[in-house]
Write a protein that holds these residues in place. Structure first.
Motif, PDB file in Angstrom:
ATOM      1  N   THR A   1       0.534  -1.039  -0.190  1.00  0.00           N
ATOM      2  CA  THR A   1      -0.451  -0.110   0.134  1.00  0.00           C
ATOM      3  C   THR A   1       0.742   1.081  -0.040  1.00  0.00           C
ATOM      4  O   THR A   1       0.443   2.295   0.237  1.00  0.00           O
ATOM      5  CB  THR A   1      -0.962  -0.109   0.884  1.00  0.00           C
ATOM      6  N   ASP A   2       2.122   1.004  -0.598  1.00  0.00           N
ATOM      7  CA  ASP A   2       2.920   2.488  -0.269  1.00  0.00           C
ATOM      8  C   ASP A   2       3.888   2.199  -1.362  1.00  0.00           C
ATOM      9  O   ASP A   2       4.494   0.883  -1.382  1.00  0.00           O
ATOM     10  CB  ASP A   2       3.621   2.318   0.893  1.00  0.00           C
ATOM     11  N   HIS A   3       4.042   3.479  -2.061  1.00  0.00           N
ATOM     12  CA  HIS A   3       4.650   2.989  -2.750  1.00  0.00           C
ATOM     13  C   HIS A   3       6.072   4.799  -2.633  1.00  0.00           C
ATOM     14  O   HIS A   3       5.410   6.207  -2.361  1.00  0.00           O
ATOM     15  CB  HIS A   3       4.268   3.849  -3.972  1.00  0.00           C
ATOM     16  N   VAL A   4       7.024   5.063  -3.692  1.00  0.00           N
ATOM     17  CA  VAL A   4       7.649   6.006  -3.837  1.00  0.00           C
ATOM     18  C   VAL A   4       8.231   5.745  -5.615  1.00  0.00           C
ATOM     19  O   VAL A   4       7.944   5.394  -6.122  1.00  0.00           O
ATOM     20  CB  VAL A   4       8.679   6.058  -3.136  1.00  0.00           C
TER      21      VAL A   4
ATOM     22  N   GLY B   1      13.624   9.328  -4.205  1.00  0.00           N
ATOM     23  CA  GLY B   1      13.318   8.804  -4.142  1.00  0.00           C
ATOM     24  C   GLY B   1      13.797   7.461  -4.196  1.00  0.00           C
ATOM     25  O   GLY B   1      14.702   6.363  -3.423  1.00  0.00           O
ATOM     26  N   ALA B   2      12.788   7.613  -5.522  1.00  0.00           N
ATOM     27  CA  ALA B   2      12.737   5.827  -5.853  1.00  0.00           C
ATOM     28  C   ALA B   2      13.963   5.221  -5.926  1.00  0.00           C
ATOM     29  O   ALA B   2      14.624   4.258  -6.265  1.00  0.00           O
ATOM     30  CB  ALA B   2      11.964   5.473  -6.410  1.00  0.00           C
ATOM     31  N   ARG B   3      14.336   6.095  -7.162  1.00  0.00           N
ATOM     32  CA  ARG B   3      16.118   6.251  -7.590  1.00  0.00           C
ATOM     33  C   ARG B   3      17.308   5.749  -7.269  1.00  0.00           C
ATOM     34  O   ARG B   3      17.496   5.165  -6.972  1.00  0.00           O
ATOM     35  CB  ARG B   3      16.055   7.163  -8.450  1.00  0.00           C
TER      36      ARG B   3
ATOM     37  N   ARG C   1       1.190   7.562  -1.882  1.00  0.00           N
ATOM     38  CA  ARG C   1       2.719   8.269  -1.955  1.00  0.00           C
ATOM     39  C   ARG C   1       2.959   9.010  -1.078  1.00  0.00           C
ATOM     40  O   ARG C   1       2.946   9.316  -0.331  1.00  0.00           O
ATOM     41  CB  ARG C   1       2.427   9.142  -3.179  1.00  0.00           C
ATOM     42  N   ARG C   2       4.688   8.282  -0.721  1.00  0.00           N
ATOM     43  CA  ARG C   2       5.400   8.446   0.254  1.00  0.00           C
ATOM     44  C   ARG C   2       6.523   9.032   0.104  1.00  0.00           C
ATOM     45  O   ARG C   2       7.870   8.977  -1.140  1.00  0.00           O
ATOM     46  CB  ARG C   2       6.131   7.468   1.076  1.00  0.00           C
TER      47      ARG C   2
END
Length: 569
Positions: free
Chosen positions: A54-57, A61-63, A566-567
């Protein structure tokens, strides 16, 4: 006085890139501006980290996390647009390419609102010129998943040309002014994951695409992979007892990131040092620009060959030279690009805002669409234009009055609104489209109704005959050209959709006429109808993308998107 019947709603331009994305809008002065998000940068990496179910970036930050958690980081998703079978698996859930892309789009919208751009509702999303029907529809699907009203999809080279035309301040050419000035431009667009070569003619109030070539599986990421392989080999030679970093997913991500940094640094320097640490070993490797260019020469050659093919296609349409070469896409910054274009083709490339021009052009096109929409709505509401009619059908005096009202609602000069409406964008199809039909001599063969580099909009009709008497059904298979040449062999084509006219009554002879009509607008999306003339039985086909899932899958993905938050990292 501004009437209450006119309600403005800005259209945002989005460059949904393979490696980086950007969003733009038109500012109070009528110029396109890039909206800077929470990270303080004008572009956002097109990278998604699924931190949990339930969490995505999204973004930098994801990179950064890609090295630590590579199994849950999705990159280069644009290369998967339209792929029917591809899914990204994370935490027990599967994501189609449009679903992943929608997370990037929603992140851009959040950044735009954070940067003072307001809520994002209507958008124009850009696509590579060489994208086919499925990829374009998948892009629209991504926008729909993100909750947007997609006003249109626009080819990236056209967006770059729009930005360029509006950005010229020296008066030598301006696509919105009269004077009969004409300029032929080659747009060389080498992005992170796609390549397009497009010849465009800029003239009085008109942008016309004359020819297009490209490869949406070729881009800067391929340079990164070649460099990463070289660094891996050098590391293993320096540390023979250590594990090859490419044998480990985290090590592979580390190498690719190091390769990308080295490529950027070699754009300014003749050599750079790369530090690789893996499996308890460490190596400081020196990479020179000449080494990088040697190991990626075949990639560069591919872009040159495609560019030559594009120029040859333009020459067939009467264009024997280009006046200017625009270098678009971040990877076009590599010195080898300008050098090879000069050596191979005698063309001098100009870097024109390579990272941001596409988003700016999309915003300009969105503004044009919005102004057209408002002018038409105003005229229809006042009974001055029939619903569904074109602006050319309006009385000039009524049109001028409507322009005044819309200009007031936008807070812009009437001349700017008129200029936007007068600009015409003509484009071509990047691939051929047809049907599979029985040939007397060759059996089942491709019959092409639409040909590559044919000017849009297109409406073409062709008649076929039934195979036998009392034929009770007709099967229609819609195909798309694969590769540069249109082949008649079915195995050289891509099937887009199939449909049937069923329950045809008996009594009609073999050879009964079946009319097939292909229609394609400026968005490049194909609509097909078939009609059994004698039986008066129609068939309308909506060409499905590989990302247009079953209703159950669509419902599942929408629910998944709503539950995923989105986090920031």
């Amino acid at each position: 006085m501004v009437t209450a019947t006119i309600a403005t709603m800005g259209v945002f331009g989005i460059d949904l890139g393979t490696t980086n994305s950007a969003i733009a809008r038109i500012d109070a002065d009528g110029r396109p501006e890039i909206l800077i998000g929470m990270n303080g940068e004008q572009t956002v990496p097109s990278v998604v980290l699924f931190a949990s179910a339930t969490d995505h970036v999204v973004g930098e930050g994801a990179r950064r996390q890609s090295r630590l958690d590579p199994e849950h980081v999705c990159t280069l998703v644009k290369r998967r647009m339209g792929d029917a079978d591809w899914r990204f698996m994370a935490h027990g859930q599967s994501w189609s390419a449009p679903a992943v892309s929608s997370l990037i789009l929603k992140s851009l919208a959040a950044d735009a609102e954070f940067g003072g751009g307001g809520a994002v509702q209507r958008v124009v999303i850009t696509v590579p010129a060489y994208f086919g029907d499925e990829e374009r529809r998948a892009t629209i699907q991504a926008g729909t998943y993100a909750g947007f009203d997609v006003a249109g999809v626009l080819s990236e080279p056209i967006a770059a040309a729009l930005s360029y035309g509006f950005g010229r301040l020296d008066g030598s050419i301006d696509i919105g002014k009269g004077g009969g000035l004409r300029e032929t431009v080659l747009v060389y667009d080498l992005g992170g994951g796609t390549f397009d070569a497009t010849v465009i003619e800029l003239s009085d109030r008109r942008i016309a695409v004359l020819a297009v070539e490209g490869d949406h599986q070729l881009g800067g990421a391929d340079w990164d992979e070649r460099i990463a392989l070289h660094l891996s080999q050098q590391f293993c030679e320096a540390n023979p007892d250590a594990e090859d970093p490419l044998d480990d997913s985290a090590g592979s991500q580390m190498l690719v990131l190091a390769a990308e940094r080295a490529k950027r640094e070699l754009g300014e320097a003749d050599s750079t040092d790369v530090v690789i640490s893996h499996d308890g070993a460490r190596a400081v490797l020196t990479l020179t620009r000449s080494e990088m260019e040697a190991m990626t020469a075949s990639l560069m050659r591919r872009t040159i060959d495609l560019t030559k093919a594009c120029l040859a296609a333009a020459e067939q349409r009467g264009v024997h030279r280009v006046d200017r070469v625009l270098l678009v896409g971040g990877s076009s910054r590599m010195p080898m690009v300008a050098r090879e274009l000069k050596q191979e083709l005698g063309l001098t490339g100009e870097l024109r805002d390579p990272d941001l021009s596409v988003a700016r052009g999309a915003a300009l096109y969105g503004e044009k669409l919005e102004m057209e929409r408002l002018v038409i709505a105003d005229l229809v509401t006042r009974g001055r234009l029939r619903d569904g009619a074109d602006l050319h059908d309006a009385d000039p005096r009524d049109l001028e009055q409507s322009l005044d009202r819309v200009a007031a609602s936008f807070g812009q000069p009437v001349s700017l609104v008129r200029r936007m409406l007068e600009i015409q964008v003509d484009t071509v199809v990047s691939r051929g489209f047809g049907v599979l039909a029985l040939d007397t001599y060759n059996g089942l063969a491709a019959s092409w109704l639409v040909h590559r580099n044919q000017t849009l909009p297109i409406r073409v009709r062709r008649s076929y005959g039934t195979v036998r008497a009392d034929q009770d059904q007709i099967e229609l298979t819609i195909i798309e050209q694969q590769g540069q040449a249109a082949s008649t062999r079915p195995e050289d084509t891509k099937v887009l959709v199939e449909g049937r006219i069923r329950d045809i009554p008996a009594g009609y002879p073999a050879g009964s006429e079946v009319q097939v009509t292909f229609e394609m607008g400026f968005d490049g999306v194909l609509h097909v109808t078939a009609y059994h003339v004698d039986a008066r039985m129609p068939l309308a086909l909506s060409v499905q993308t590989g990302a247009t899932l079953s209703q159950a899958d669509v419902a599942r993905e929408l629910d998944q998107l709503q539950r995923t938050r989105r986090r920031a990292v």
